[in-house]
Every structure is written in structure tokens, then in C-alpha cells.
Write a protein that holds these residues in place. Sequence first.
Motif, PDB file in Angstrom:
ATOM      1  N   UNK B 195      38.287   9.156  75.760  1.00  0.00           N
ATOM      2  CA  UNK B 195      37.593   9.758  74.626  1.00  0.00           C
ATOM      3  C   UNK B 195      36.388  10.542  75.092  1.00  0.00           C
ATOM      4  N   UNK B 196      35.693   9.991  76.083  1.00  0.00           N
ATOM      5  CA  UNK B 196      34.519  10.691  76.603  1.00  0.00           C
ATOM      6  C   UNK B 196      34.926  12.002  77.246  1.00  0.00           C
ATOM      7  N   UNK B 197      36.013  11.963  78.030  1.00  0.00           N
ATOM      8  CA  UNK B 197      36.483  13.184  78.675  1.00  0.00           C
ATOM      9  C   UNK B 197      36.869  14.222  77.636  1.00  0.00           C
ATOM     10  N   UNK B 198      37.613  13.764  76.639  1.00  0.00           N
ATOM     11  CA  UNK B 198      38.087  14.671  75.590  1.00  0.00           C
ATOM     12  C   UNK B 198      36.902  15.297  74.860  1.00  0.00           C
ATOM     13  N   UNK B 199      35.943  14.458  74.534  1.00  0.00           N
ATOM     14  CA  UNK B 199      34.766  14.941  73.818  1.00  0.00           C
ATOM     15  C   UNK B 199      33.982  15.916  74.683  1.00  0.00           C
ATOM     16  N   UNK B 200      33.875  15.575  75.969  1.00  0.00           N
ATOM     17  CA  UNK B 200      33.137  16.447  76.880  1.00  0.00           C
ATOM     18  C   UNK B 200      33.787  17.823  76.941  1.00  0.00           C
ATOM     19  N   UNK B 201      35.099  17.826  76.994  1.00  0.00           N
ATOM     20  CA  UNK B 201      35.792  19.111  77.064  1.00  0.00           C
ATOM     21  C   UNK B 201      35.617  19.897  75.772  1.00  0.00           C
TER      22      UNK B 201
END
Lengths: 193, 257
Positions: B195-201
Motif C-alpha cells: 500500500x505504501x508503494x502504491x501510494x508513493x507511486x
Amino acid sequence: MTSTDEELVARSIRGDAESFNQLILRWERPIYALAYRTIGREEDARDVCQETFLRAFRALPGFRGQAKFSSWLYRIALNLCRDWMRRERRAPVVQPPENVDLMELAAQAEPSESIEDLIGRRALMRIVEQVMATLPEEQRTAIILKEYHGLTFQEIADLVGCPLSTVKTRLYQGLVVVRRELAKRGDMGEGMS
Amino acid sequence: MTEMVCAYPGNRDETLVAYLYDDMAPADRAAFGAHVAACGVCRAELAGFASVRSRLAEWAPPEPTRAFAQPNVRRSTVAARVWATLRDVPAWMQVAAAVLFLGVAAGAANLNIRYNADGLSIRTGWSAPANEARVVAAPASAPPIAAASTPEPSVSKADLIALERQLRHEVEAGAAASPTVSLVRALIADSERKQQNELALRIASVYQDVGTQRTADLVKIDRILSALQNNTRSELARQRDDMHSVSTVVARLVKNP
């Protein structure tokens, strides 16, 4: 020496849990990828993947080797995907992380890629995902099994239970639609139009 | 303009897709290959499908969870990121944060636990002595009514220590023995990371959009300012001309009243 699927299945049926673990390690990723491309949601694809192996484990004593173990797994996964698609989808939930440098995190996702490249690639992926989502289920399944899992037409026909010529027709029609939709969305690469 | 037509005698679509994926008998492949060499329609469609396949190849699913292994949490990276962030914070802010932290910690740490003949009492830094919480028993001088009617079982310090040890042991043993707990932890940790990666992107994408929009706005503002400047210049020139005309007329009037 690496054991074949059939050997691992035979040992698993005799109660060797480690053999079944090896089967999971071998097939976890393809099954997850199949589920993800079919239903398009990571969390649910993971659930489908785990449920596939749970069902396979429970049904293993009844597996007589009439089909390849992988085909059997694919069939279980596809059935679970169909069940999932019949149910109502939930909206994705994204929660903002705390104390996390987002740009750094994004950069960590693919260290060799710049953020711009990564975003560009993801944009293209999203387009492909959207286009694939427009296909009828049979055409999408045919493309996924052929394109990403390298199954033969005969294997696909056996898996989905339809004649060989139907699989080829579905694949052809699916590719025509994908080509048209990609062109419509502006992804007009060489030879697309 | 003449429209090209494929004259393949068999089921052309099925054969073409079999040829595309090289999933046909060698003899059939050779025969269709000869047809393709002479057929512009089939060549064009094969080229188009090859391009479609290259686009499809871009569609990679995200990394799956290794459901049967502990997630690889890169704590050192997280720690490094935290320290890197702290280095950018001004010194006065760090001091203020440290003072605040010490104040809160001192309040929380001022926890007064007493166990004596009067029973067990707990008092925090914010509690006045009068507000002591009697947990087990009240002072002997003023025994509570409940204690007088139904005597409470006495709890010794050793009992409490033993209970704590037992609980700790059970929690540790339970966590270690239960693969389900480990699996759930692994799933939660991995889900959070994804989720963090997705949000970061997504945020990076938004940053990029904002940057593009900002550049476009700056260009627009620049153009508007230039236009305003030109308008002001021409207005000034016009006013100067008017003034000149007026002064000329006034001069003439003065000369020839």
C-alpha cells in the motif's frame, strides 16, 4: 535433483508436507499472476492464490493424475476467479503511511528506473489492464493462458472445456479487440494502426 | 484505391493466431508461412499482433506475497530514512522536540507503585496523593465495607511476578508455535508495504502532474504579464502623445490668444 510435479504430488498424497510446500513454491507465482490478471486486484488475487492451494491440498487425495497438476491448479484458480467475479467488488482502500518519505519509497520500488520511467511504465500497464478488462471473460482467459502462461491451444481447450478451434477464435477475436482499444487509447506504436 | 484481400483457403483467423504463437504442426506452419510471404494483409495483421503482444508483455502483476516466509522488512533502510529526515530538521526544533519528549516521558515515568501493609497503590505523576487508586486493599485503619463482608484473596508480590512470567511465557510460546499468527503478521506487513508503494507511486504521479501544471501556469502568467506590460507601454505612449497635443494647443493659444 529436482522432482517432477507428479513425484511431489505422489509424496504429498502419502503425507509428505514438505513436498506440497515445494509444489506451492513452484506454482505460487503463476497462480497468483493468473488470478491477478483475471480479476485485477492484488489483495483478492492473493486470496484466490491461497484458496487455490488450500483447495488443492484438501482435494489432493482424489487427484488421480488424469490431467497435469498445473492444469488442475489452473482449473481450481480459474473457478475461484469466476466465483470472485460474480461477487460484488469492493472499492480499493489506500491509507496514507506515516513517517515515510514517499518519493524515496517510490524510488526504491525500482532502483534502476527513474520515477518518470516508472510512472510511464505503470501508465502503459494501466492501459493494458483497462483494455484487458473490456474483453469478454472467455477471450481474456484465452489471452492470459496463452500469452502469459504459455499453455498450448489444446491445454487451454481442455482447461476451459471447449473445442480447440473455439480457443483459437477467442484468442484471435480478443487480440483484434485489444489492438483496436489500444489504438483508441492513443497507444499507437509501430504496426498498431 | 484497391483494398487488399486475403485469399487464404482455410480458416484464416485460426491459422493466423496459431502461426503467431507458433503452436501448429511444422508442415502447416511452413504452408502458412509461404502464404504470409505473398499476402500483405496477413503480414500487416501479424505485425499488428506482434505489437499488441509487446504491449501485453508490459503488464506484469505486482510481486506476490511470500505467504510462507517472513517478510523482509528493511528496518535499516527505514531507520536511515528517519535519521536523514532528522538531519534536515533545524536544531532549535530538535531541541524543542527533545524537551517536549522529556516532559511527557517524565510525566509518564512518574508512576508510583507501592506495595506494603496498606495494600497495592498506584499513583501517576499527575495524581495527587489523595487520589491514590486502591487496587487490592485499603489501609488497615479504614477497612472497606466490601472487604469486611467478603474477604478478598490476598495477592503477594511473588504471585504477581509469577503471573507476569507465566503470561509472558504463554504469549511468546503461542506466537512461536502458531504458524497462523506468523502468516497473518507476514500478510499484514506485506500488505502495508504494498500500500505504501502504491501510494508513493500515486503521489509521485500527482507531483509530476502538479509540476507540469505549474510550468504551464507560469508560462501563462508570463504571457499575461507581457501583454499587460505591452498594454501599459502603449497606454503611456498614447497619454504622452495626448499630453504633447494638449501642450502644443496650449502653446498655440498662448502665442495667438
